[in-house]
Design an enzyme around this catalytic site. Structure first.
Site, PDB file in Angstrom:
ATOM      1  N   HIS A 156      11.128  37.993  69.052  1.00  0.00           N
ATOM      2  CA  HIS A 156      10.518  38.994  70.140  1.00  0.00           C
ATOM      3  C   HIS A 156      11.970  39.489  70.762  1.00  0.00           C
ATOM      4  O   HIS A 156      12.850  38.856  70.945  1.00  0.00           O
ATOM      5  CB  HIS A 156       9.590  38.499  71.195  1.00  0.00           C
ATOM      6  CG  HIS A 156       8.439  38.145  70.617  1.00  0.00           C
ATOM      7  ND1 HIS A 156       7.425  37.810  71.501  1.00  0.00           N
ATOM      8  CD2 HIS A 156       7.926  37.726  69.370  1.00  0.00           C
ATOM      9  CE1 HIS A 156       6.084  37.606  70.716  1.00  0.00           C
ATOM     10  NE2 HIS A 156       6.644  37.430  69.389  1.00  0.00           N
ATOM     11  N   GLU A 172      12.457  40.047  73.552  1.00  0.00           N
ATOM     12  CA  GLU A 172      12.852  39.243  75.090  1.00  0.00           C
ATOM     13  C   GLU A 172      13.418  37.918  74.555  1.00  0.00           C
ATOM     14  O   GLU A 172      14.520  37.618  75.363  1.00  0.00           O
ATOM     15  CB  GLU A 172      11.615  39.135  75.918  1.00  0.00           C
ATOM     16  CG  GLU A 172      10.690  40.182  76.114  1.00  0.00           C
ATOM     17  CD  GLU A 172       9.796  40.725  75.237  1.00  0.00           C
ATOM     18  OE1 GLU A 172       8.942  41.515  75.782  1.00  0.00           O
ATOM     19  OE2 GLU A 172       9.787  40.321  73.990  1.00  0.00           O
ATOM     20  N   CYS A 216       4.927  38.035  76.703  1.00  0.00           N
ATOM     21  CA  CYS A 216       4.056  37.119  76.243  1.00  0.00           C
ATOM     22  C   CYS A 216       4.645  35.922  77.102  1.00  0.00           C
ATOM     23  O   CYS A 216       5.444  35.555  77.392  1.00  0.00           O
ATOM     24  CB  CYS A 216       3.886  37.052  74.790  1.00  0.00           C
ATOM     25  SG  CYS A 216       5.220  36.271  74.068  1.00  0.00           S
ATOM     26  N   CYS A 261       7.888  34.417  75.501  1.00  0.00           N
ATOM     27  CA  CYS A 261       8.954  35.141  75.904  1.00  0.00           C
ATOM     28  C   CYS A 261       9.251  34.984  77.343  1.00  0.00           C
ATOM     29  O   CYS A 261      10.200  34.580  78.023  1.00  0.00           O
ATOM     30  CB  CYS A 261       8.726  36.614  75.791  1.00  0.00           C
ATOM     31  SG  CYS A 261       8.699  37.034  74.051  1.00  0.00           S
TER      32      CYS A 261
END
Length: 158
Positions: free
Chosen positions: A53, A55, A84, A87
């Site tokens: 991701h 992040e 999420c 992350c």
């Protein structure tokens, strides 16, 4: 333009660049003292890595660039969408105390088949649950961030 808007625009650029490459449209930036440390986009599709991701990658790149396990005091994390839980755990472990969010999960879940269905999850609830003294700045360029997901043709599967 505020510094929060400046760095969110960079995160939006990253999300758009990723989407143009067939990735999911997520972008993140880590900044310190008004300077960009790193920027990242989601690489889940091209790397076949469900953990790639924007992040998590931003935290990874920032700690590696600075050669520190945690980021310096005053580092600020910017993301086009509310992170999420995975992350957010990376952001916590990176030592971040301030996070700036474009779109909230509840604002984009209508555009996703599998993503963003975290019931009553929020960054604030996560921080409270783990005792994290986190400052959350929401709604920075939120319309532009929401548009990233509303216009996507990539199946969102955070």
């Amino acid at each position: 333009m505020t510094s929060h808007e400046k760095f969110m625009r960079i995160a939006i650029e990253e999300a758009k660049a990723g989407a143009a490459m067939g990735e999911q449209p997520f972008g993140a930036v880590v900044a310190l003292n008004g300077e960009e440390i790193v920027r990242a986009r989601s690489l889940k599709v091209s790397t076949c890595d469900t953990t790639a991701h924007s992040e998590t990658l931003a935290i990874k790149y920032a700690t590696q660039r600075l050669k520190q396990r945690t980021l310096p005091e005053g580092s600020i994390f910017y993301c086009t969408c509310e992170p999420c839980p995975m992350c957010l755990g990376a952001v916590l472990n990176g030592g971040i105390k301030t996070i700036v969010i474009g779109a909230r999960n509840r604002q984009v879940q209508q555009f996703a088949k599998l993503a963003f269905h975290f019931k009553d999850y929020s960054v604030e609830r996560f921080a409270e649950m783990v005792g994290w003294d986190l400052t959350v700045v929401g709604g920075v360029l939120s319309d532009e961030c929401i548009a990233l997901y509303a216009g996507t043709h990539v199946e969102l599967t955070r």
